[in-house]
Design an enzyme around this catalytic site. Structure first.
Site, PDB file in Angstrom:
ATOM      1  N   LYS A   1       1.825  -9.378  -8.588  1.00  0.00           N
ATOM      2  CA  LYS A   1       0.450  -9.156  -8.128  1.00  0.00           C
ATOM      3  C   LYS A   1      -0.342  -8.622  -9.312  1.00  0.00           C
ATOM      4  CE  LYS A   1      -2.063  -6.465  -4.607  1.00  0.00           C
ATOM      5  NZ  LYS A   1      -2.428  -5.162  -5.173  1.00  0.00           N
TER       6      LYS A   1
ATOM      7  N   HIS B   1      -5.617  -9.910  -7.111  1.00  0.00           N
ATOM      8  CA  HIS B   1      -6.648  -9.002  -6.603  1.00  0.00           C
ATOM      9  C   HIS B   1      -7.892  -9.277  -7.461  1.00  0.00           C
ATOM     10  CE1 HIS B   1      -8.066  -4.540  -6.021  1.00  0.00           C
ATOM     11  NE2 HIS B   1      -8.925  -5.426  -5.569  1.00  0.00           N
TER      12      HIS B   1
ATOM     13  N   ASN C   1      -6.564 -11.738  -2.805  1.00  0.00           N
ATOM     14  CA  ASN C   1      -6.610 -10.353  -2.328  1.00  0.00           C
ATOM     15  C   ASN C   1      -7.889  -9.672  -2.827  1.00  0.00           C
ATOM     16  OD1 ASN C   1      -5.452  -7.316  -3.542  1.00  0.00           O
ATOM     17  ND2 ASN C   1      -5.498  -7.707  -1.346  1.00  0.00           N
TER      18      ASN C   1
ATOM     19  N   MET D   1       0.847  -1.200   0.000  1.00  0.00           N
ATOM     20  CA  MET D   1       0.000   0.000   0.000  1.00  0.00           C
ATOM     21  C   MET D   1       0.877   1.242   0.000  1.00  0.00           C
ATOM     22  SD  MET D   1      -3.138  -0.744   2.608  1.00  0.00           S
ATOM     23  CE  MET D   1      -2.314  -1.849   3.733  1.00  0.00           C
ATOM     24  N   VAL D   2       0.715   2.051  -1.051  1.00  0.00           N
ATOM     25  CA  VAL D   2       1.464   3.300  -1.139  1.00  0.00           C
ATOM     26  C   VAL D   2       1.190   4.132   0.111  1.00  0.00           C
ATOM     27  CG1 VAL D   2       1.585   5.490  -2.393  1.00  0.00           C
ATOM     28  CG2 VAL D   2       1.588   3.347  -3.643  1.00  0.00           C
TER      29      VAL D   2
ATOM     30  N   CYS E   1      -1.872  -1.886 -10.543  1.00  0.00           N
ATOM     31  CA  CYS E   1      -2.226  -0.502 -10.219  1.00  0.00           C
ATOM     32  C   CYS E   1      -2.899   0.169 -11.421  1.00  0.00           C
ATOM     33  CB  CYS E   1      -0.986   0.284  -9.788  1.00  0.00           C
ATOM     34  SG  CYS E   1      -1.400   1.970  -9.342  1.00  0.00           S
TER      35      CYS E   1
ATOM     36  N   ARG F   1      -6.923  -2.943   2.921  1.00  0.00           N
ATOM     37  CA  ARG F   1      -7.683  -1.986   3.726  1.00  0.00           C
ATOM     38  C   ARG F   1      -8.003  -2.488   5.141  1.00  0.00           C
ATOM     39  NH1 ARG F   1     -12.155  -1.277  -0.589  1.00  0.00           N
ATOM     40  NH2 ARG F   1     -11.428  -3.420  -0.927  1.00  0.00           N
TER      41      ARG F   1
HETATM   42  C1  LIG Z   1      -3.931   3.109   0.444  1.00  0.00           C
HETATM   43  C2  LIG Z   1      -3.731   2.024  -0.566  1.00  0.00           C
HETATM   44  C3  LIG Z   1      -2.544   1.957  -1.271  1.00  0.00           C
HETATM   45  C4  LIG Z   1      -2.333   0.921  -2.186  1.00  0.00           C
HETATM   46  N1  LIG Z   1      -1.097   0.826  -2.804  1.00  0.00           N
HETATM   47  C5  LIG Z   1      -0.812  -0.289  -3.529  1.00  0.00           C
HETATM   48  C6  LIG Z   1       0.508  -0.547  -3.976  1.00  0.00           C
HETATM   49  O1  LIG Z   1       1.451   0.208  -3.696  1.00  0.00           O
HETATM   50  N2  LIG Z   1       0.729  -1.679  -4.706  1.00  0.00           N
HETATM   51  C7  LIG Z   1      -0.283  -2.566  -5.017  1.00  0.00           C
HETATM   52  O2  LIG Z   1      -0.019  -3.581  -5.655  1.00  0.00           O
HETATM   53  N3  LIG Z   1      -1.529  -2.335  -4.587  1.00  0.00           N
HETATM   54  C8  LIG Z   1      -1.813  -1.248  -3.840  1.00  0.00           C
HETATM   55  N4  LIG Z   1      -3.069  -1.072  -3.327  1.00  0.00           N
HETATM   56  C9  LIG Z   1      -4.102  -2.116  -3.587  1.00  0.00           C
HETATM   57  C10 LIG Z   1      -4.116  -3.143  -2.466  1.00  0.00           C
HETATM   58  O3  LIG Z   1      -2.865  -3.796  -2.332  1.00  0.00           O
HETATM   59  C11 LIG Z   1      -5.191  -4.198  -2.688  1.00  0.00           C
HETATM   60  O4  LIG Z   1      -4.955  -4.844  -3.908  1.00  0.00           O
HETATM   61  C12 LIG Z   1      -6.597  -3.602  -2.719  1.00  0.00           C
HETATM   62  O5  LIG Z   1      -6.790  -2.621  -1.727  1.00  0.00           O
HETATM   63  C13 LIG Z   1      -7.632  -4.713  -2.488  1.00  0.00           C
HETATM   64  O6  LIG Z   1      -7.375  -5.396  -1.289  1.00  0.00           O
HETATM   65  P1  LIG Z   1      -8.271  -5.148   0.034  1.00  0.00           P
HETATM   66  O7  LIG Z   1      -9.695  -5.507  -0.326  1.00  0.00           O
HETATM   67  O8  LIG Z   1      -7.690  -6.049   1.059  1.00  0.00           O
HETATM   68  O9  LIG Z   1      -8.187  -3.702   0.362  1.00  0.00           O
HETATM   69  C14 LIG Z   1      -3.344  -0.044  -2.441  1.00  0.00           C
HETATM   70  C15 LIG Z   1      -4.541   0.047  -1.734  1.00  0.00           C
HETATM   71  C16 LIG Z   1      -4.744   1.048  -0.807  1.00  0.00           C
HETATM   72  C17 LIG Z   1      -6.034   1.098  -0.040  1.00  0.00           C
END
Ligand SMILES: Cc1cc2nc3c(=O)[nH]c(=O)nc-3n(C[C@H](O)[C@H](O)[C@H](O)COP(=O)(O)O)c2cc1C
Length: 493
Positions: free
Chosen positions: A155, A183, A214, A19-20, A116, A243
């Site tokens: 991913k 995802h 994911n 997560m960025v 992304c 999240r």
């Molecule tokens: C704040 C935030 C930053 C994210 N940054 C990235 C990232 O840097 N690399 C990535 O592959 N996915 C990133 N994602 C996506 C998550 O890794 C994930 O794929 C997505 O939120 C779905 O998963 P969840 O339902 O558990 O939130 C980000 C998601 C959030 C909420």
């Protein structure tokens, strides 16, 4: 190099998703404390990473990857070494390999982000743009698998058709990756759309490498036991949470989640201990507060600008002071040690030492250059002459000072010409055994007296040096001394 030697196993694991801004060191350590098995760093872009140097931070006991502008782009430590996955954004196999080799000895695995959907990623051909370029995916992953000794993973998001998704997963598997995170949403779908467990399941059945499910944070995973249900619902080997973990990282606790305030305090402890940038700390805490950002606590947090102020909001002033004092003591001990172990080494006709000028080690308005000048006068030598070179790589500066027909230079490059001259002066003074005027050194009487009694031309020149190096030099006497705090990278989400 063989791919299978990596220690990290991706079966039956709970992972903190990349997560960025959220996935910086404090959050990763906290997730590990609470029971996560694997922690991904935030996505870091290859172009930025290739410019970084690997630096051991002895005070924090971290390994820092530092950009030419001195920002720490990636900070890691021993505690997470066998658990942290370095995720990069890339569209270039060779650059990806350069970055992977830079970090491979400090991380457990290397991951490529292919999901992304944000324009800043896709317009450079990175992130979800790769999903429509499987040749590029194959080139990047094969290059990494062949070129590094740690497991390589990627991913992805799902494609609009189940068949295409499964075919892509099979193609990815053939590159030799150790695992595949899926995802369960297409790149067009938003985070609030339901996750397609059936598609993740189809992928898990089609490949034999571990699949990491994911996308379940919103409607599947609310508590620790849901991690297992989500894994079963998707037929995946492991689960990755974004999240749900961002809102409350104690979701990884098998004994049950902790109250948010306790979690925030635990988070702050890591943030302060590892000198996390205050704005990043604040961002992560605000994510935990979610709809409570307008609460009295949220408002106080919003107003806090520094780590000290953040600690105050949570009544952790004492903890902050103690940690700072410990870090400062450590820094002082280290700089004393380094001072003693520095031995001059000849490089041709130049005496060299690995010395860096740290303004905080000297009293206000006193510098090594001033000491060297005064010493040369006293010894009836010519005034020291400084010659400075600048290198193209990072525009660093290195000075050589000539004193009494002998040359002295620091092997370390400085970020300004003025600092480079100061380090050259330090090398000369240390080689000659002349006091250099650091705080705590015995008073040599060389410069302090002169500063009090008269104002010569050379002094005003020195003052100029300091003013240029330190915009707030006028209040430097009241400035607090801190451990070497490198501003940590501010990553735009
Ligand atoms: C704040 C935030 C930053 C994210 N940054 C990235 C990232 O840097 N690399 C990535 O592959 N996915 C990133 N994602 C996506 C998550 O890794 C994930 O794929 C997505 O939120 C779905 O998963 P969840 O339902 O558990 O939130 C980000 C998601 C959030 C909420």
């Amino acid at each position: 190099m063989s791919q299978a030697v990596g220690k990290l196993c991706f079966r039956n694991k709970a992972a903190l998703a990349p997560m960025v801004r959220v996935g910086t060191l404090p959050m990763r350590l906290l997730a590990l404390d609470y029971g996560a098995d694997i922690v991904y760093c935030e996505e870091l872009i290859d172009i930025r990473m290739v410019q970084c140097k690997r630096v051991l931070n002895e005070v924090l006991e971290t390994v820092d990857f530092v950009a030419p502008d001195d920002r720490v782009v990636f900070r890691t430590c021993q505690r997470e070494k066998d658990h942290v996955v370095f995720q990069m954004g890339t569209a270039d196999p060779q650059r990806a390999l350069t970055v992977a080799r830079l970090v491979e000895n400090d991380v457990a695995a290397i991951d490529v982000n292919m999901g992304c959907p944000k324009e800043y990623s896709t317009k450079g051909g990175m992130g979800a743009a790769l999903l429509s370029n499987p040749d590029k995916i194959e080139a990047i992953l094969s290059t990494l698998v062949k070129g590094v000794s740690k497991p390589v993973t990627c991913k992805i998001r799902i494609l609009p058709s189940l068949e295409d998704t499964v075919n892509l997963a099979r193609r990815i598997e053939r590159t030799g990756v150790a695992a595949l995170a899926v995802h369960g949403r297409t790149k067009e779908e938003r985070p609030q759309h339901p996750v397609h467990c059936d598609v993740i399941q189809a992928v898990a059945q089609a490949v034999s490498i571990p699949v990491i499910a994911n996308g379940g944070s919103l409607d599947h995973v609310k508590s620790h036991s849901d991690i297992r249900s989500f894994r079963e619902a998707t037929g995946a080997s492991s689960v990755m949470l974004a999240r749900a973990a961002m809102w409350n990282p104690s979701v990884f606790r098998s004994q049950g989640a902790l109250p948010l305030e306790r979690v925030m305090e635990d988070y702050i402890q890591h943030a302060v201990r590892y000198d996390n940038h205050a704005s990043n700390t604040k961002y992560c805490l605000c994510q935990m507060l979610r709809d409570k950002v307008e609460s009295p606590l949220g408002k106080q947090l919003h107003a806090a600008q520094t780590s000290a102020e953040i600690c105050e909001v949570f009544g952790m002033e004492e903890f902050y002071k103690e940690t700072q004092a410990l870090l400062q003591a450590k820094q002082e001990a280290l700089s004393t040690d380094n001072h003693h172990i520095d031995r001059p080494v000849m490089d041709g006709d130049v005496t060299t030492m690995p010395v860096r000028f740290d303004r905080r080690e000297y009293p206000p308005q006193i510098t090594p250059k001033m000491h060297l000048l005064e010493w040369s006068r006293r010894e009836k030598l010519e005034q020291p002459v400084y010659e400075t070179a600048q290198r193209a790589l990072d525009r660093g500066f290195q000075s050589t000072v000539t004193v009494g027909e002998k040359k002295y230079r620091s092997t370390l490059w400085e970020k300004s010409k003025k600092f480079a001259e100061q380090s050259a002066a330090i090398v000369c003074l240390r080689t000659l055994g002349v006091p250099e005027g650091r705080i705590g050194d015995p008073d040599s009487g060389l410069v302090n007296k002169r500063k009090r009694d008269e104002k010569g031309d050379d002094e005003s020149e020195e003052e100029k040096v300091m003013t240029n190096g330190f915009p707030n030099a006028s209040d430097s006497s009241s400035r607090k001394r801190h451990p070497p705090i490198t501003p940590q990278e501010e990553v735009k989400g």
